[in-house]
Motif scaffolding. Structure first.
Motif, mmCIF file in Angstrom:
data_model
loop_
_atom_site.group_PDB
_atom_site.id
_atom_site.type_symbol
_atom_site.label_atom_id
_atom_site.label_comp_id
_atom_site.label_asym_id
_atom_site.label_seq_id
_atom_site.Cartn_x
_atom_site.Cartn_y
_atom_site.Cartn_z
ATOM 1 N N SER A 137 -9.825 -2.482 -4.405
ATOM 2 C CA SER A 137 -8.839 -1.418 -4.616
ATOM 3 C C SER A 137 -7.444 -1.823 -4.141
ATOM 4 N N LEU A 138 -7.282 -3.067 -3.747
ATOM 5 C CA LEU A 138 -5.998 -3.544 -3.212
ATOM 6 C C LEU A 138 -4.856 -3.312 -4.198
ATOM 7 N N LYS A 139 -3.782 -2.718 -3.700
ATOM 8 C CA LYS A 139 -2.604 -2.518 -4.552
ATOM 9 C C LYS A 139 -1.343 -2.527 -3.692
ATOM 10 N N VAL A 140 -0.234 -2.796 -4.335
ATOM 11 C CA VAL A 140 1.034 -2.832 -3.601
ATOM 12 C C VAL A 140 1.446 -1.414 -3.236
ATOM 13 N N TYR A 141 1.948 -1.265 -2.012
ATOM 14 C CA TYR A 141 2.370 0.040 -1.500
ATOM 15 C C TYR A 141 3.890 0.053 -1.405
ATOM 16 N N VAL B 38 -7.676 1.666 5.974
ATOM 17 C CA VAL B 38 -7.234 0.324 5.691
ATOM 18 C C VAL B 38 -5.920 0.272 4.947
ATOM 19 N N ALA B 39 -5.095 -0.563 5.402
ATOM 20 C CA ALA B 39 -3.865 -0.883 4.701
ATOM 21 C C ALA B 39 -3.644 -2.348 4.920
ATOM 22 N N LEU B 40 -2.758 -2.856 4.205
ATOM 23 C CA LEU B 40 -2.618 -4.288 4.291
ATOM 24 C C LEU B 40 -1.189 -4.643 3.989
ATOM 25 N N PHE B 41 -0.688 -5.582 4.684
ATOM 26 C CA PHE B 41 0.635 -5.993 4.260
ATOM 27 C C PHE B 41 0.754 -7.498 4.241
ATOM 28 N N MET C 214 -1.934 -1.628 0.069
ATOM 29 C CA MET C 214 -2.767 -0.532 0.522
ATOM 30 C C MET C 214 -4.113 -0.605 -0.168
ATOM 31 N N LEU C 215 -5.058 -0.012 0.464
ATOM 32 C CA LEU C 215 -6.365 0.149 -0.154
ATOM 33 C C LEU C 215 -6.590 1.640 -0.377
ATOM 34 N N ASP C 216 -7.464 1.961 -1.279
ATOM 35 C CA ASP C 216 -7.693 3.368 -1.614
ATOM 36 C C ASP C 216 -8.103 4.169 -0.392
#
Lengths: 163, 253
Positions: B237-241, B64-67, B112-114
């Motif tokens: 766990s969402l954090k900026v990548y 998983v990733a997220l933008f 990003m997620l862990d």
């Protein structure tokens, strides 16, 4: 491959039907996509992707998905009533005595969802469970639709015969 | 019942004739992509098997990733931030580009997620009718097929559980109004104090899970095949990548 043939043959037809019901291109695409997923899930019931059966299945599945979408939008739709219990034998005799043109008129008077369940169970001779799976409805719902469709046809024919 | 069957056939034929000469519709790139994936699935080529739950969880964690992307043509409902940028694409014409020189990037922030490997990410985004931007992520770059077309990797490890979507829309999006609810279950949850919904849906390829959650600026969707517990763990766990993106595909309308 069967699915690819289905896709090539009927995506345009399915979109036309979906757009006619939903009046929105994006919704129609969503419906067609869902219909192909449903057809993929029932691909074993389609003998030949170029056959009228495959074309008709594509139409029936697309139409029913669109009706479900409309229902979820809370646009006015018929709600299936509970199962109507009746003995079919007398109705069968009555239907068997009718001419094709009269029956066509009776079928055309039905909402499409009732025509579709009759098409699958009578013409294609699918079981209620198979038809329910193809249409994405419950067995009870399918059973209810068949009963209600037959009753509506009988009522129509009786009314016509009195005229 | 022969007459009845004939009548059914005739009525069906009449129904179809109304649409046989429908105008050609240009399907969206998203639609075509989904159909290609479905075809590959049905054909049995690298057919994704239903994964055991332990494996699914492990796969989802790595996937998983997220933008945060996007640009809207002004039509974002209240309560959610409009991300500035350039609206992609040409009016009424679908196109794809794997090169940001051809198509201005709308990516502002990647989340990003862990557990997501830094070197395995691909992104596409598309502006859907100018009303929202959705983004999809896969755990490995797309690869060219035999004809040179870029394809999503297709095997057990890289199938469904690896996508995550960002919707910039109103809470009405949560209603899932176009989903066949007969096969759907959902629960209301909380992620970082915001409202969230965990939804599961039976599909022909197995169980799909979705977690929708509301953050300060966006509604995020995590899509895969995972438990509620695992979905919440990932969402929290969402954090900026800020790493490099090795592949960035853009699709605009």
């Amino acid at each position: 491959m069967k699915f690819d043939r289905l896709y090539k043959n009927y995506k345009r037809l399915m979109f036309g039907i979906a757009y006619d019901i939903l009046k929105n291109e994006q919704d129609a695409e969503d419906a067609v996509q869902e219909a192909f997923i449903r057809l993929a899930d029932n691909i074993d019931k389609i003998a030949d992707a170029d056959s009228p059966q495959a074309r008709n299945f594509s139409v029936v599945v697309t139409r029913n998905i669109c009706f479900n979408m409309l229902k979820k939008r809370h646009i006015e739709m018929d709600i299936d009533d509970e199962v109507v219990c009746s003995d079919n034998s007398a109705e069968d005799d009555f239907l068997a005595a009718q001419g094709v043109e009269t029956l066509e008129r009776a079928l055309e008077s039905l909402p499409e969802k009732y025509r579709d369940i009759l098409y699958l169970t009578v013409y294609e001779e699918l079981s209620l469970r198979e038809a329910a799976k193809l249409l994405g409805i419950t067995y009870e719902n399918a059973k209810s639709r068949v009963k209600r469709a037959r009753k509506k046809i009988s009522d129509f024919l009786k009314e016509v015969s009195y005229e | 019942m022969n007459n009845f069957k004939t009548a059914l056939e005739n009525v069906m034929q009449k129904d179809i004739e109304r649409f046989e000469n429908s105008a050609e519709h240009e399907f969206s790139a998203e639609f075509e992509k989904n159909m290609t994936e479905l075809s590959r699935h049905v054909s049995g080529r690298k057919r994704p098997k239903r994964m055991r739950i332990g494996r699914v969880i492990a796969a989802a964690a790595a996937a998983v990733a997220l933008f945060a992307a996007g640009t809207l043509a002004g039509a974002v409902s209240s309560g959610f931030k409009v991300v500035s940028g350039v609206r992609m694409g040409l009016p009424s014409k679908l196109f794809t580009a794997a090169d940001t020189e051809d198509c201005p990037s709308t990516v502002e922030t990647i989340y990003m997620l862990d557990g997501f490997p830094d070197n395995q990410i691909s992104i596409s985004d598309f502006d859907k009718n100018g009303t929202f931007v959705s983004s999809m992520y896969f755990p490995a770059p797309w690869k060219p097929d035999d004809e040179g077309n870029m394809r999503m990797p297709w095997d057990d490890e890289l199938y469904l559980p690896k996508t995550i979507h960002l919707f910039q829309e109103t809470k009405e999006t949560f209603k899932f109004e176009y989903t066949d609810m007969e096969y759907v279950t959902y629960e209301t949850l909380t992620v970082n104090g915001g409202q969230a919904y965990f939804i599961t849906r039976e599909r022909f390829y197995g169980l799909e899970s979705y977690l929708f959650w509301e953050s300060e600026n966006y509604i995020f969707t995590l899509k895969g095949s995972f438990s509620e517990e695992r979905a919440l763990e990932l969402a929290n766990s969402l954090k900026v990548y800020d790493g490099e993106i090795p592949f960035y595909g853009v699709r605009g309308v």
